[in-house]
Design an enzyme around this catalytic site. Sequence first.
Site, PDB file in Angstrom:
ATOM      1  N   GLU A 164       6.621  95.490 -77.451  1.00 28.30           N
ATOM      2  CA  GLU A 164       7.318  96.081 -78.586  1.00 28.30           C
ATOM      3  C   GLU A 164       7.677  95.029 -79.638  1.00 28.30           C
ATOM      4  O   GLU A 164       7.475  95.225 -80.830  1.00 28.30           O
ATOM      5  CB  GLU A 164       8.595  96.758 -78.061  1.00 28.30           C
ATOM      6  CG  GLU A 164       9.531  97.252 -79.138  1.00 28.30           C
ATOM      7  CD  GLU A 164       9.364  98.731 -79.363  1.00 28.30           C
ATOM      8  OE1 GLU A 164       8.657  99.364 -78.561  1.00 28.30           O
ATOM      9  OE2 GLU A 164       9.931  99.234 -80.339  1.00 28.30           O
ATOM     10  N   ASP A 165       8.195  93.897 -79.195  1.00 25.72           N
ATOM     11  CA  ASP A 165       8.827  92.969 -80.125  1.00 25.72           C
ATOM     12  C   ASP A 165       8.113  91.629 -80.316  1.00 25.72           C
ATOM     13  O   ASP A 165       8.601  90.792 -81.068  1.00 25.72           O
ATOM     14  CB  ASP A 165      10.271  92.668 -79.665  1.00 25.72           C
ATOM     15  CG  ASP A 165      11.149  93.906 -79.726  1.00 25.72           C
ATOM     16  OD1 ASP A 165      10.800  94.821 -80.496  1.00 25.72           O
ATOM     17  OD2 ASP A 165      12.156  93.954 -79.002  1.00 25.72           O
TER      18      ASP A 165
END
Length: 720
Positions: free
Chosen positions: A76-77
């Site tokens: 996700e990051d």
Amino acid sequence: MIRLNEIHEKILSYNPDADLDLVNKAYVFSAKVHNGQVRMSGEPYLIHPMEVAGILASLRMDIPTIAAGLLHDTVEDTWATIEEITDLFGKEVADLVEGVTKISNITFNTEVAKQAENFRKMLVAMAKDIRVIIIKLADRLNNMRTLEYMSEDKRVGIAKETLDIYAPIAHRLGIYWLKSELEDLSFRFTKPEMYYRLSKMVAKSRKEREKYVNEVEHILKETLEKEGMKVEVSGRPKHIYGIYQKMEKANLDFEQVYDITAFRVLVDSIKDCYQALGIIHTTWRPVPDRFKDYIAMPKTNMYQSLHTTVIGPKGERAEIQIRTHDMHKVAEEGIAAHWKYKEGKLVDAKEDVTFRWIRHLIEWQQELKDPESFMQFVKVDLFPDEVYVFTPKGDVIELPVGATPLDFAYAIHTDVGNHCASAKINGKIVPLKTPLKNGDTVEIITSPTAHPTRDWLRIVVVSKTKAKIRQWLSKEEREQSKKIGKELLASEFTKFNLDLSKFINSNEVDKYLMEANLKSIDNLYSQIGYGKLSPLQTIKHLIPIDKLQEHKPKSDSAISKLFKLVARKSSTAVKIKGMDDILVRFAHCCNPIVGDPIVGFITRGRGITIHTADCTRTLELDPERKIEAEWDTRSNILRPVKILVTGIDKPGLLANITNSISSLGVNIIRASVAPNRNQKSTLMFEIAVKDTHQLRELINSISKIKDVTNVERVMAGETA
Ligand code: MN
């Protein structure tokens, strides 16, 4: 910050054969890709996946789950991809990370359709692998613990979502500590004022509570050990949100809720549970209706325990939970308590009962296409103690199981409740006491003349509703008593040829009110109206005895009597001496009809009840509350009365009697026939009569009928 070797230690404590290489590898990778990132708190980002892994180890999760916990934000990051994770850690870990990433993209908001769709996605993720949702719960717990660093506008939204979705899931999975912590943290951000007020009160009373809890623990343990039992006893303070919920639900003060500390008795076997219960119940008085056997009937999240409330050793109510050590583990850890490790690997996780529940939910939800019914369905299953019903406009109202249309009416608005005349469920008129079912559409019909009655208290289940009805009733009682009291006092004044209205603002009155500790003249009236003060005694206090003697009570002259009668505007059938338009009810025990000698009794707040002068029930009533009453001869009300006719059971008997009654112009309200043995027949008629005279006439005329052997009037209380 939690360190890697602490996570190791935690894992080895429940899974000694665990292969920690995968955890170490995930740690190194996560540290590498998150390098340079910081959290809102200013700390290195890595702290977050580390804490999540630590929580997962507390939940006794397996190695792939803990590795996925360390990696849960990498896709996700950071620049990491799911392919990379698959290559490095294998498909199992990659699937978990992907599942969490997908759920993270779900945002819940208030629109039902969107929320339903998101919930559906979440359930699909759960059904595929429940470990995904547990990673998500651990993630959410750490985020909630650090929520204060979030911007203010985001906090409340996240906290609400936690309360609506994540805490119930933790509850459904049976993980008690996780549910409580999520609730308390959410509460702190959604209702900060209330949260801090309650936590201050909890802290303040902690010292004395601890002393009390220690004492009770000690007495409980001693009592059970004296009977040869091996027990572990502990007192558990409720979590703050639990206290708040209990206060809200039962409409209680903080003190009342906090008094009910839960004590836990842990024993070795189910047999011991019931034995301990027996000893506790013979030692302390159990509070009725508070015993629950969740051993025989486990909760849907597999919780098992015996619950009882007793008037404890210190005279306070004490809630006691009795269970085995195994049951206790389930109560605290829920789903995690069932997991077993064999050679470092989790076994049988998919056979878990809770897991089966989620699978079923998925199967069912496929049949529920529209978002509202889906959400309703999910909520029903997440909160089994609630029913969800709809307003005609489609808004959802949440009520406890057993709630009735009256509870619903009060949930809409107090005014709707106070004027509730009737109710429709799914378009059909139903009695107000009908229990509501999930998915019912409820419509309340109000009327300006409808108002609460005492019977309503027995119909409603929500304590807030009860409180509102009581509030209305006691206000009404006060008003009635004031009115009655004033009339009673005024009539007493009239007896002495004095005028109350001229007297009201005098110094004597003020002096008396002070002496009697009454706040106002209205207070005095209601005391008289409640029957707590007698009008005669009051007047003796107000007026010096010598002055009073000048005004000896004198009986009304015939002319003044007649004058008063004509002047009366009242439409009630009963005259209470000296009073106009007073609320009157007829007692059911003797059921007076016009012409019977009668007496009145002041009934607290409900006006005056009329009995026949010879009714035996009146002997039990406080003579102070007795009041003279007579029939108003000008009124022509009809009163119901029952007559019992006995006769020889022959054809035509009923018809003859009915004809005889009708020929006198009397209406039959009800008739019933009960044939006896030996050819006798008993007939009961309820009829509406003008007065005793008409009744006598009727009884005479029926007695003359052939085959009738006896006719008599029935006093209501005597019939079965
Ligand atoms: Mn995260």
